[in-house]
Design a protein around this motif. Structure first.
Motif, PDB file in Angstrom:
ATOM      1  N   ASP A 234       0.841  -1.206   0.000  1.00  0.00           N
ATOM      2  CA  ASP A 234       0.000   0.000   0.000  1.00  0.00           C
ATOM      3  C   ASP A 234       0.876   1.256   0.000  1.00  0.00           C
ATOM      4  OD1 ASP A 234      -1.880   1.954   0.326  1.00  0.00           O
ATOM      5  OD2 ASP A 234      -2.959   0.928   1.944  1.00  0.00           O
TER       6      ASP A 234
ATOM      7  N   LEU B 101       0.421   4.313  -0.981  1.00  0.00           N
ATOM      8  CA  LEU B 101      -0.168   5.569  -0.508  1.00  0.00           C
ATOM      9  C   LEU B 101      -0.023   5.696   1.008  1.00  0.00           C
ATOM     10  CD1 LEU B 101      -1.868   8.137  -0.993  1.00  0.00           C
ATOM     11  CD2 LEU B 101      -3.896   6.731  -0.624  1.00  0.00           C
ATOM     12  N   GLN B 102      -0.454   4.646   1.733  1.00  0.00           N
ATOM     13  CA  GLN B 102      -0.377   4.683   3.198  1.00  0.00           C
ATOM     14  C   GLN B 102       1.075   4.736   3.676  1.00  0.00           C
ATOM     15  OE1 GLN B 102      -2.924   4.665   5.622  1.00  0.00           O
ATOM     16  NE2 GLN B 102      -4.334   5.085   3.940  1.00  0.00           N
TER      17      GLN B 102
ATOM     18  N   LEU C  66      -5.196  12.575   6.954  1.00  0.00           N
ATOM     19  CA  LEU C  66      -5.396  12.255   5.535  1.00  0.00           C
ATOM     20  C   LEU C  66      -5.347  10.738   5.308  1.00  0.00           C
ATOM     21  CD1 LEU C  66      -3.368  14.974   3.614  1.00  0.00           C
ATOM     22  CD2 LEU C  66      -5.844  14.651   3.636  1.00  0.00           C
ATOM     23  N   ALA C  67      -4.357  10.099   5.936  1.00  0.00           N
ATOM     24  CA  ALA C  67      -4.216   8.647   5.781  1.00  0.00           C
ATOM     25  C   ALA C  67      -5.474   7.926   6.252  1.00  0.00           C
ATOM     26  CB  ALA C  67      -2.992   8.156   6.550  1.00  0.00           C
TER      27      ALA C  67
ATOM     28  N   PHE D  57      -8.281   8.523   3.644  1.00  0.00           N
ATOM     29  CA  PHE D  57      -8.119   7.697   2.437  1.00  0.00           C
ATOM     30  C   PHE D  57      -8.663   6.297   2.683  1.00  0.00           C
ATOM     31  CE2 PHE D  57      -4.834  10.720   0.737  1.00  0.00           C
ATOM     32  CZ  PHE D  57      -5.431  10.898  -0.496  1.00  0.00           C
ATOM     33  N   LYS D  58      -8.334   5.723   3.846  1.00  0.00           N
ATOM     34  CA  LYS D  58      -8.825   4.377   4.177  1.00  0.00           C
ATOM     35  C   LYS D  58     -10.353   4.367   4.280  1.00  0.00           C
ATOM     36  CE  LYS D  58      -5.664   3.680   7.581  1.00  0.00           C
ATOM     37  NZ  LYS D  58      -5.078   3.053   8.781  1.00  0.00           N
TER      38      LYS D  58
ATOM     39  N   TYR E 266     -12.504   6.473   2.789  1.00  0.00           N
ATOM     40  CA  TYR E 266     -13.223   6.676   1.529  1.00  0.00           C
ATOM     41  C   TYR E 266     -13.053   5.520   0.554  1.00  0.00           C
ATOM     42  CZ  TYR E 266     -14.224  11.388   3.120  1.00  0.00           C
ATOM     43  OH  TYR E 266     -14.686  12.441   3.839  1.00  0.00           O
ATOM     44  N   ASP E 267     -11.952   4.751   0.660  1.00  0.00           N
ATOM     45  CA  ASP E 267     -11.865   3.603  -0.255  1.00  0.00           C
ATOM     46  C   ASP E 267     -12.484   2.344   0.357  1.00  0.00           C
ATOM     47  OD1 ASP E 267      -9.975   2.365   1.322  1.00  0.00           O
ATOM     48  OD2 ASP E 267      -8.271   2.900   0.068  1.00  0.00           O
TER      49      ASP E 267
ATOM     50  N   SER F 254     -19.129   8.455   4.246  1.00  0.00           N
ATOM     51  CA  SER F 254     -18.161   7.842   3.332  1.00  0.00           C
ATOM     52  C   SER F 254     -18.503   8.117   1.863  1.00  0.00           C
ATOM     53  CB  SER F 254     -18.082   6.341   3.576  1.00  0.00           C
ATOM     54  OG  SER F 254     -19.375   5.789   3.453  1.00  0.00           O
TER      55      SER F 254
ATOM     56  N   THR G 134     -12.789  11.415  -1.957  1.00  0.00           N
ATOM     57  CA  THR G 134     -11.523  12.110  -1.718  1.00  0.00           C
ATOM     58  C   THR G 134     -11.489  13.497  -2.333  1.00  0.00           C
ATOM     59  OG1 THR G 134     -10.675  10.868  -3.593  1.00  0.00           O
ATOM     60  CG2 THR G 134     -10.064  10.074  -1.427  1.00  0.00           C
TER      61      THR G 134
END
Lengths: 103, 466
Positions: free
Chosen positions: A66, A68-69, B106-107, B110-111, B113-114, B185, B189
């Motif tokens: 991953d 991005l993370q 942000l991290a 991202f988790k 929203y995906d 959700s 992004t």
């Protein structure tokens, strides 16, 4: 409303900690002489780098693929570590100057 | 077993933070306090590296890269930076802490929203709060850095009607946060990026109109914001030491902010709305027909040499001229001639809390010689000669007797109670706050024009020859 209450119940210990730490913080630090304003600020600033712990956890909990993370986490560690090391080192340099002068 | 050890380490780390900050607020123990807090941090980081986790691949290489790069940058920057550039440096480090919190938020988003992670409404709110306050702290601190470093002048970043713009921006940012929470959700992004950009923009715009003598306030305020962002990130991760550390910083920053505001007798809101200089229209501005009397280097050095007591009043100009070492040399010469030399330190002299103390410490001035506002005002009555080096607004009598002055009500150093005043100054231009200073026309005052360092060096030469 229900979700807010639920959140409150789940996080009860953290909320206790939050409130008591606020009170403790004000009690512990309240009387600062002018001479220490800058070192206190910069020392506290270094402590705020504790946010690096979150970045380390983020990387450890990510899948190795991953990107991005992992990228965000590494950026976080770099930012946090600069804050921590730079903050403590600069504060120590300042306080060393103060110390030398004592008669 | 391991998990208890980790928890114990976090507890020790948290106690080290509390105790370290406590020791940091007393001169004799301050250095130990800083070291103790850094040990606490080391323990916390080590514990986090070995703590058992559920899922994930550890990815130690990435962590190592981050630690080495960040540690290297921090170490080199802290060792290389000139002591006089300290306010800028502290500002930059502070901004990085805020940026780190924003990156974490942000991290998480991202988790979210995906679809790899779910969050309750409360959790989402905290993540958004972390992002917002971290971003404000980041861009705000970077702008403060630019201003302190002299790269950015206030007039370059202030727009007409800036207060209105700030209010609109704040409303937009908050509305976006509420919208993101309502959408959950489904927001995606794209909207998150809009929120991020708006938050970053607000941080910049928030600090833009605050300048000059208000810098110490905004620096402490940004410090407390970074603390809050760290604490909020602690809530995201359910991590106690992040919460404790962050809140302590928030408290320290808030205490300093309040101290700075008190020192200027202004409310925080008044400082944030700003316009310290621009509000000066109502002042009497009675300088037109008055003439300030000039002193020669010889006059001034005689006044210093034959005084029983001398008080130096340093201000931001001392830092700009880098005159602290020359000042210390003059101090030593006068002390050698049995003149009692003291320094009067106004709490908001300079551009960060305690700025003058750091500057004078660098020049080896022992800190018992530095008097704070109250002690200095008491001592000024028995002082023969006051030398004002690059200070202006903190010695302005208009603060006491001119209700039209924008600094009216601010406690100042009452230097006119001394027998003689010498002001070292480049020209007759008003101070950073843009306010004319009637002190320059005071009967006891003589102006010694020129660069502060240059003037002090000339005084040193004169005094040596006596």
């Amino acid at each position: 409303m229900d979700t807010v209450l639920q959140f409150f119940n789940e996080q009860l210990i953290m909320i206790y900690l939050l409130i008591f730490t606020i009170i403790l913080g004000f009690e512990v630090i309240s009387k600062v002489p002018t001479v220490l304003h800058t070192p206190l600020m910069s020392g506290a600033n270094a402590v705020s780098g504790v946010v690096i712990i979150g970045a380390i956890l983020l990387i450890r909990q990510a899948d190795s693929g991953d990107v991005l993370q992992l990228g965000l986490g590494t950026l976080g560690v770099i930012l946090g570590m600069t804050n921590v090391i730079g903050g403590f080192a600069v504060t120590d340099r300042m306080l060393e100057m103060f110390k030398k002068k004592k008669k | 077993m391991l998990i208890s050890l980790i928890n114990l380490s976090y507890l020790i780390g948290a106690v080290a933070f509390v105790w370290g900050l406590r020791l940091l607020s007393s001169p004799d123990t301050a250095r130990r306090g800083n070291i103790l807090a850094s040990i606490g941090m080391g323990i916390a980081i080590l514990a986090t590296l070995v703590a058992p986790i559920s899922g994930g691949d550890n990815n130690y290489l990435w962590i190592l890269i981050g630690l080495v790069v960040g540690g290297g940058i921090g170490w080199v920057a802290a060792k290389r930076i000139a002591m006089t550039a300290m306010p800028q440096m502290v500002s930059v480090f502070n901004g990085l802490g805020g940026a780190c919190a924003t990156v974490l938020a942000l991290a998480e988003l991202f988790k979210y929203y995906d679809g790899t992670m779910t969050m309750g409404l409360g959790q989402l709110g905290i993540v958004l709060f972390t992002l917002l306050i971290g971003a404000v702290s980041f861009t705000g601190s970077m702008l403060a850095f630019g201003k302190l470093d002299g790269r950015i002048k206030d007039k370059h970043v202030i727009l007409p009607g800036h207060t209105i713009i700030n209010i609109i921006l704040l409303v937009v940012v908050l509305a976006l946060a509420v919208w993101l929470m309502i959408q959950g959700s489904a927001a995606g992004t794209g909207l998150m990026v809009v929120f991020l950009v708006a938050s970053l923009l607000y941080g910049f715009s928030f600090v833009a109109p605050i300048g000059g003598a208000d810098m110490p306030v905004v620096i402490s305020l940004l410090n407390s914001f970074t603390g809050l962002s760290a604490a909020a990130a602690g809530l995201i991760y359910g991590n106690q030491i992040m919460l404790v550390g962050g809140i302590l910083v928030g408290a320290a920053g808030t205490i300093l902010t309040v101290l700075m505001c008190d020192a200027m007798n202004r409310s925080l809101l008044n400082v944030i709305i700003g316009g310290f200089g621009s509000a000066g229209g109502g002042s009497k501005g009675e300088s037109g027909d008055q003439v300030a009397k000039e002193a020669t280097v010889t006059d001034a050095s005689i006044q210093l040499f034959y005084a029983n007591s001398v008080m130096f009043v340093p201000g931001y100009g001392l830092a700009v001229a880098q005159a602290q070492k020359a000042l210390k040399e003059l101090d030593d010469l006068l002390e050698g001639n049995n003149v009692d030399v003291k320094y009067a330190i106004h709490p908001v002299a300079g551009r960060m809390p305690g700025h003058m103390n750091v500057l004078l410490a660098e020049a080896d001035v022992p800190y018992p010689k530095l008097l704070d506002l109250e002690d200095a005002n008491a001592a000024l009555k028995d002082t023969d000669t006051v030398v004002i080096v690059g200070a202006n607004d903190v010695v302005n009598p208009a603060a006491l007797d001119d209700p039209g002055s924008p600094i009216y009500g601010m406690p100042v150093l009452e230097v006119w109670n001394a027998k003689n005043i010498i002001v070292l100054k480049r020209s007759m231009s008003p101070g950073y706050a843009g306010i004319q200073n009637p002190l320059f026309f005071h009967e006891k005052n003589r102006m010694l024009f020129g660069d502060a360092k240059d003037s002090i060096q000339k005084l040193v030469q004169e005094v040596k020859n006596m």
